[in-house]
Design a protein around this motif. Structure first.
Motif, PDB file in Angstrom:
ATOM      1  N   ASP A 144       0.823  -1.205   0.000  1.00  0.00           N
ATOM      2  CA  ASP A 144       0.000   0.000   0.000  1.00  0.00           C
ATOM      3  C   ASP A 144       0.860   1.259   0.000  1.00  0.00           C
ATOM      4  O   ASP A 144       0.551   2.239  -0.699  1.00  0.00           O
ATOM      5  CB  ASP A 144      -0.929  -0.011   1.220  1.00  0.00           C
ATOM      6  CG  ASP A 144      -2.062   0.996   1.084  1.00  0.00           C
ATOM      7  OD1 ASP A 144      -2.738   0.971   0.047  1.00  0.00           O
ATOM      8  OD2 ASP A 144      -2.242   1.798   2.007  1.00  0.00           O
ATOM      9  N   LEU A 145       1.941   1.255   0.768  1.00  0.00           N
ATOM     10  CA  LEU A 145       2.842   2.412   0.801  1.00  0.00           C
ATOM     11  C   LEU A 145       3.508   2.638  -0.547  1.00  0.00           C
ATOM     12  O   LEU A 145       3.678   3.780  -0.994  1.00  0.00           O
ATOM     13  CB  LEU A 145       3.911   2.220   1.883  1.00  0.00           C
ATOM     14  CG  LEU A 145       3.493   2.449   3.331  1.00  0.00           C
ATOM     15  CD1 LEU A 145       4.588   2.004   4.292  1.00  0.00           C
ATOM     16  CD2 LEU A 145       3.155   3.925   3.574  1.00  0.00           C
ATOM     17  N   GLN A 146       3.865   1.575  -1.220  1.00  0.00           N
ATOM     18  CA  GLN A 146       4.545   1.676  -2.506  1.00  0.00           C
ATOM     19  C   GLN A 146       3.566   1.803  -3.670  1.00  0.00           C
ATOM     20  O   GLN A 146       3.999   2.049  -4.805  1.00  0.00           O
ATOM     21  CB  GLN A 146       5.422   0.428  -2.713  1.00  0.00           C
ATOM     22  CG  GLN A 146       6.540   0.283  -1.685  1.00  0.00           C
ATOM     23  CD  GLN A 146       7.232  -1.064  -1.771  1.00  0.00           C
ATOM     24  OE1 GLN A 146       6.842  -1.931  -2.557  1.00  0.00           O
ATOM     25  NE2 GLN A 146       8.280  -1.242  -0.980  1.00  0.00           N
ATOM     26  N   MET A 147       2.275   1.661  -3.399  1.00  0.00           N
ATOM     27  CA  MET A 147       1.241   1.697  -4.442  1.00  0.00           C
ATOM     28  C   MET A 147       1.548   0.680  -5.541  1.00  0.00           C
ATOM     29  O   MET A 147       1.387   0.947  -6.731  1.00  0.00           O
ATOM     30  CB  MET A 147       1.116   3.096  -5.020  1.00  0.00           C
ATOM     31  CG  MET A 147       0.656   4.148  -4.026  1.00  0.00           C
ATOM     32  SD  MET A 147      -1.089   3.955  -3.579  1.00  0.00           S
ATOM     33  CE  MET A 147      -1.853   4.805  -4.941  1.00  0.00           C
ATOM     34  N   LYS A 148       2.008  -0.484  -5.132  1.00  0.00           N
ATOM     35  CA  LYS A 148       2.282  -1.571  -6.066  1.00  0.00           C
ATOM     36  C   LYS A 148       1.456  -2.780  -5.631  1.00  0.00           C
ATOM     37  O   LYS A 148       1.695  -3.358  -4.572  1.00  0.00           O
ATOM     38  CB  LYS A 148       3.770  -1.915  -6.078  1.00  0.00           C
ATOM     39  CG  LYS A 148       4.656  -0.814  -6.648  1.00  0.00           C
ATOM     40  CD  LYS A 148       6.118  -1.242  -6.667  1.00  0.00           C
ATOM     41  CE  LYS A 148       6.997  -0.129  -7.251  1.00  0.00           C
ATOM     42  NZ  LYS A 148       8.436  -0.521  -7.273  1.00  0.00           N
ATOM     43  N   TYR A 149       0.499  -3.106  -6.454  1.00  0.00           N
ATOM     44  CA  TYR A 149      -0.428  -4.168  -6.083  1.00  0.00           C
ATOM     45  C   TYR A 149      -0.314  -5.334  -7.062  1.00  0.00           C
ATOM     46  O   TYR A 149      -0.256  -5.147  -8.277  1.00  0.00           O
ATOM     47  CB  TYR A 149      -1.865  -3.636  -6.078  1.00  0.00           C
ATOM     48  CG  TYR A 149      -2.039  -2.456  -5.148  1.00  0.00           C
ATOM     49  CD1 TYR A 149      -2.179  -2.651  -3.783  1.00  0.00           C
ATOM     50  CD2 TYR A 149      -2.034  -1.155  -5.640  1.00  0.00           C
ATOM     51  CE1 TYR A 149      -2.326  -1.575  -2.919  1.00  0.00           C
ATOM     52  CE2 TYR A 149      -2.178  -0.064  -4.782  1.00  0.00           C
ATOM     53  CZ  TYR A 149      -2.316  -0.284  -3.430  1.00  0.00           C
ATOM     54  OH  TYR A 149      -2.453   0.786  -2.587  1.00  0.00           O
ATOM     55  N   SER A 217      -9.030   6.511  -7.957  1.00  0.00           N
ATOM     56  CA  SER A 217      -7.615   6.242  -7.694  1.00  0.00           C
ATOM     57  C   SER A 217      -7.020   5.206  -8.644  1.00  0.00           C
ATOM     58  O   SER A 217      -5.885   4.782  -8.461  1.00  0.00           O
ATOM     59  CB  SER A 217      -7.441   5.756  -6.248  1.00  0.00           C
ATOM     60  OG  SER A 217      -8.070   4.488  -6.061  1.00  0.00           O
ATOM     61  N   TYR A 218      -7.769   4.805  -9.655  1.00  0.00           N
ATOM     62  CA  TYR A 218      -7.273   3.776 -10.570  1.00  0.00           C
ATOM     63  C   TYR A 218      -5.983   4.179 -11.272  1.00  0.00           C
ATOM     64  O   TYR A 218      -5.109   3.348 -11.520  1.00  0.00           O
ATOM     65  CB  TYR A 218      -8.336   3.451 -11.618  1.00  0.00           C
ATOM     66  CG  TYR A 218      -9.476   2.607 -11.110  1.00  0.00           C
ATOM     67  CD1 TYR A 218      -9.429   1.998  -9.851  1.00  0.00           C
ATOM     68  CD2 TYR A 218     -10.618   2.408 -11.881  1.00  0.00           C
ATOM     69  CE1 TYR A 218     -10.473   1.238  -9.390  1.00  0.00           C
ATOM     70  CE2 TYR A 218     -11.669   1.638 -11.429  1.00  0.00           C
ATOM     71  CZ  TYR A 218     -11.603   1.053 -10.181  1.00  0.00           C
ATOM     72  OH  TYR A 218     -12.648   0.284  -9.713  1.00  0.00           O
ATOM     73  N   GLU A 219      -5.877   5.445 -11.614  1.00  0.00           N
ATOM     74  CA  GLU A 219      -4.685   5.885 -12.340  1.00  0.00           C
ATOM     75  C   GLU A 219      -3.437   5.736 -11.487  1.00  0.00           C
ATOM     76  O   GLU A 219      -2.379   5.306 -11.970  1.00  0.00           O
ATOM     77  CB  GLU A 219      -4.853   7.335 -12.807  1.00  0.00           C
ATOM     78  CG  GLU A 219      -3.839   7.758 -13.852  1.00  0.00           C
ATOM     79  CD  GLU A 219      -4.223   9.047 -14.554  1.00  0.00           C
ATOM     80  OE1 GLU A 219      -3.574   9.365 -15.568  1.00  0.00           O
ATOM     81  OE2 GLU A 219      -5.149   9.742 -14.101  1.00  0.00           O
ATOM     82  N   LYS A 220      -3.539   6.053 -10.207  1.00  0.00           N
ATOM     83  CA  LYS A 220      -2.393   5.923  -9.302  1.00  0.00           C
ATOM     84  C   LYS A 220      -2.076   4.460  -9.023  1.00  0.00           C
ATOM     85  O   LYS A 220      -0.908   4.078  -8.951  1.00  0.00           O
ATOM     86  CB  LYS A 220      -2.669   6.644  -7.979  1.00  0.00           C
ATOM     87  CG  LYS A 220      -2.633   8.156  -8.061  1.00  0.00           C
ATOM     88  CD  LYS A 220      -2.837   8.756  -6.682  1.00  0.00           C
ATOM     89  CE  LYS A 220      -2.756  10.281  -6.721  1.00  0.00           C
ATOM     90  NZ  LYS A 220      -2.971  10.875  -5.368  1.00  0.00           N
ATOM     91  N   LYS A 221      -3.094   3.660  -8.878  1.00  0.00           N
ATOM     92  CA  LYS A 221      -2.883   2.271  -8.467  1.00  0.00           C
ATOM     93  C   LYS A 221      -2.572   1.340  -9.625  1.00  0.00           C
ATOM     94  O   LYS A 221      -1.873   0.340  -9.448  1.00  0.00           O
ATOM     95  CB  LYS A 221      -4.121   1.754  -7.718  1.00  0.00           C
ATOM     96  CG  LYS A 221      -4.349   2.445  -6.380  1.00  0.00           C
ATOM     97  CD  LYS A 221      -5.625   1.955  -5.708  1.00  0.00           C
ATOM     98  CE  LYS A 221      -5.844   2.640  -4.367  1.00  0.00           C
ATOM     99  NZ  LYS A 221      -7.121   2.242  -3.735  1.00  0.00           N
ATOM    100  N   ALA A 222      -3.107   1.656 -10.801  1.00  0.00           N
ATOM    101  CA  ALA A 222      -2.968   0.701 -11.905  1.00  0.00           C
ATOM    102  C   ALA A 222      -2.662   1.357 -13.252  1.00  0.00           C
ATOM    103  O   ALA A 222      -2.584   0.652 -14.261  1.00  0.00           O
ATOM    104  CB  ALA A 222      -4.247  -0.126 -12.022  1.00  0.00           C
ATOM    105  N   GLY A 223      -2.503   2.678 -13.274  1.00  0.00           N
ATOM    106  CA  GLY A 223      -2.206   3.355 -14.532  1.00  0.00           C
ATOM    107  C   GLY A 223      -3.366   3.341 -15.511  1.00  0.00           C
ATOM    108  O   GLY A 223      -3.166   3.480 -16.725  1.00  0.00           O
ATOM    109  N   ILE A 224      -4.590   3.183 -14.996  1.00  0.00           N
ATOM    110  CA  ILE A 224      -5.787   3.145 -15.842  1.00  0.00           C
ATOM    111  C   ILE A 224      -6.735   4.254 -15.410  1.00  0.00           C
ATOM    112  O   ILE A 224      -6.979   4.433 -14.220  1.00  0.00           O
ATOM    113  CB  ILE A 224      -6.497   1.777 -15.726  1.00  0.00           C
ATOM    114  CG1 ILE A 224      -5.584   0.670 -16.246  1.00  0.00           C
ATOM    115  CG2 ILE A 224      -7.823   1.784 -16.480  1.00  0.00           C
ATOM    116  CD1 ILE A 224      -6.156  -0.717 -16.040  1.00  0.00           C
ATOM    117  N   ARG A 225      -7.258   4.968 -16.387  1.00  0.00           N
ATOM    118  CA  ARG A 225      -8.214   6.026 -16.063  1.00  0.00           C
ATOM    119  C   ARG A 225      -9.570   5.652 -16.654  1.00  0.00           C
ATOM    120  O   ARG A 225      -9.669   5.322 -17.841  1.00  0.00           O
ATOM    121  CB  ARG A 225      -7.756   7.369 -16.621  1.00  0.00           C
ATOM    122  CG  ARG A 225      -8.655   8.521 -16.188  1.00  0.00           C
ATOM    123  CD  ARG A 225      -7.962   9.859 -16.349  1.00  0.00           C
ATOM    124  NE  ARG A 225      -8.730  10.931 -15.721  1.00  0.00           N
ATOM    125  CZ  ARG A 225      -8.230  12.097 -15.404  1.00  0.00           C
ATOM    126  NH1 ARG A 225      -6.954  12.352 -15.625  1.00  0.00           N
ATOM    127  NH2 ARG A 225      -8.989  13.022 -14.856  1.00  0.00           N
TER     128      ARG A 225
END
Length: 539
Positions: A144-149, A217-225
């Motif tokens: 969660d801190l790194q925003m890498k899921y 928050s999709y763009e931050k979490k997954a690069g999708i808007r």
């Protein structure tokens, strides 16, 4: 004159750090002097009526990141605690839901709707899984801190365990589907959801649905808007799939589970409603007061911080009614601090002020349901600790469930000359008492909280001063500032704890004689049930 509750707590607070709210020292060192507060109320009419499942809870989807941890839902202790909060919705969702993929293993499974005892987790396995869950939470917090899921798969076993938990605790399950499975045209790919829905239908599982979590928050979490209008069309597509099912054609669909709408988030909500409002049963949004990584003790007892919720509710209701008049609004996910909560605060006694005030204000302003993040899951805002023992907000939630009915009445504190700032530290809400718990028609429940160290004297109107009252006063088990950080709570000076894994303690109120006032201790949360109020609105 008879004093109803005579209990004084002398508390000193150290200055808060950071740039949020600061502790007000005006009431420090006041000895036994109490703050005078007059109550004004109207017992003639109901101003709002909320869903009977108004206080609901979530299981965070992070639990499925290591699928075997879903077996924790077979814990007898956890099931005992959850069942006591029924009726309620049980939301299974959160950040992880948009990285979950259903993978059918096509092995034989059984429906567990009628086998609650058989599904109980053996003690040795429960202890082993709790230790593994503690380690797993550290990994989840790093992600969660790194925003890498990472994408995770779940199988029929997870669905069986989840539905068993919901059935055995008498909760109404809402399952959050993955909205980040998308085509090259950025349209939701429904194939995986179809597979899951088909399996659930084959098992006759009673489930309602969501699609996506915090799409802003999709763009931050997954690069999708994903635009609001496209998201609305995705929901229409899901509704069409559900209509094809004999079991789910009339089941609930909720969304878009957006973060607090502001700026582009407000546009996303309005865009969603413009295309998708006819597909949903209620509009859901999320609310947290403060950033968990920056929050201070003072934030949790700040009238200004608590008042900020009212501003957000007004903004959302305005947008929803503009785009879709008559649409119900829910807090689909909510707690004290975002980012997993504020360590040492969100799971402590002090968190109860934010929680009770949110319940009172949300009902008063017209939200139908508030879903608490989280019963069990990653973070520090859970209702049970790593040993699955109840934390202070659990006991507060349980009392709310037992004492507060769905009908909202009007109550206000009247201004006192020269003490306007102090008066804001006493917050009150009023409902009809819960008749399902044995209270007679006309009984009312006053919720009161004191954010300051100084005890408060609540003067009652004449119509309430002649009857007896049941008093339920929650305080920390420790004095002074340490008490606000405590993870234990007392009810009427008795420590609350489970008797065993299957048994909760008796939550008994003190029978208070007729009086023209109540005395609310410093830093306390209270429910006062006026059993003989004969309120016309509650007849």
């Amino acid at each position: 004159m008879i004093s109803v509750v005579i209990l004084v707590v002398s508390t000193q607070l150290l200055p808060a750090q950071g740039f949020h709210a600061v502790v007000d020292h005006d009431d420090i060192g006041v000895g036994t002097r109490s703050l005078e507060v007059d109550l004004s109320l109207d017992l003639s009419r109901v101003v709002r009526e909320v869903d009977e499942r108004f206080l609901s809870v979530a299981i965070d989807a992070s639990l499925v990141a290591e699928e075997k941890l879903m077996y924790l839902l077979g814990s007898p202790k956890l099931r005992t605690l959850a069942k006591a909060l029924a009726p309620s919705y049980l939301r299974f969702g959160g950040t992880m839901q948009d990285f979950m993929v259903f993978s059918s293993e096509k092995f034989f499974t059984q429906s567990h709707e009628d086998s609650c005892e058989k599904m109980e987790l053996p003690p040795l396995l429960e202890e082993r899984l709790k230790k593994q869950w503690t380690r797993q939470q550290v990994l989840l917090q790093k992600e969660d801190l790194q925003m890498k899921y990472r994408r995770v798969k779940f199988t029929e076993y997870s669905v069986d365990l989840l539905t068993s938990f919901a059935n055995c605790t008498e909760m109404d399950l809402i399952f959050g589907l993955n909205a980040l499975l998308r085509t090259s045209d950025n349209i939701w790919n429904s194939s995986n959801a179809r597979s899951l829905i088909k399996y659930c239908e084959s098992k006759q599982y009673r489930i309602s649905w969501e699609l996506g979590n915090e799409p802003n928050s999709y763009e931050k979490k997954a690069g999708i808007r994903v635009s609001g209008s496209q998201l609305g069309e995705d929901f229409v597509h899901l509704r069409e799939i559900l209509r094809e099912s004999k079991l789910y054609h009339n089941r609930g669909l909720y969304g878009p589970d957006i973060s607090q709408p502001r700026d582009h988030r407000k546009d996303l909500l309005q865009g969603f409603l413009s295309t998708g409002s006819q597909a949903i049963n209620a509009c859901t949004w999320h609310h947290y007061y403060v950033n968990g990584r920056e929050a201070t003790l003072a934030d949790f007892i700040s009238p200004e911080v608590l008042d900020s919720l009212g501003v957000k509710i007004s903004e959302v209701l305005e947008s929803v009614q503009l785009m879709s008049p008559g649409m119900r609004s829910w807090l689909g996910e909510s707690s004290s601090a975002y980012g997993g909560g504020a360590e040492g605060l969100s799971d402590a006694f002090v968190a109860g002020f934010m929680w009770l005030d949110k319940l009172g204000l949300a009902a008063k302003m017209g939200l139908d349901v508030v879903i608490r993040q989280v019963l069990i899951g990653s973070g520090t805002y859970h209702l049970v600790d790593d040993n699955l023992d109840p934390l202070p907000d659990y006991w507060l939630s349980l009392l709310y469930k037992r004492l507060v009915g769905p009908e909202v009445l009007m109550v206000n504190t009247l201004p006192v000359a020269g003490l306007q700032n102090q008066r804001k530290k006493v917050r009150v809400y009023l409902h009809c008492a819960d008749r399902n718990r044995g209270y007679s028609k006309g009984a009312i429940t006053l919720m009161a909280m004191n954010l300051g160290a100084r005890p408060s004297r609540l003067t009652l109107p004449a119509q309430l001063s002649l009857g007896t009252v049941e008093g339920f006063v929650l305080q920390s088990d420790q004095p002074d500032e340490a008490g606000l950080y405590s993870r234990s709570v007392m009810l009427n000076e008795k420590l609350l704890q489970m008797l065993d894994d299957h048994t909760l303690p008796e939550l008994k109120g003190n029978i208070l004689p007729p009086a023209d006032h109540l005395l609310l201790p410093g830093f306390s949360l209270a429910f006062f049930v006026f059993t003989e109020a004969q309120a016309a609105a509650c007849q």
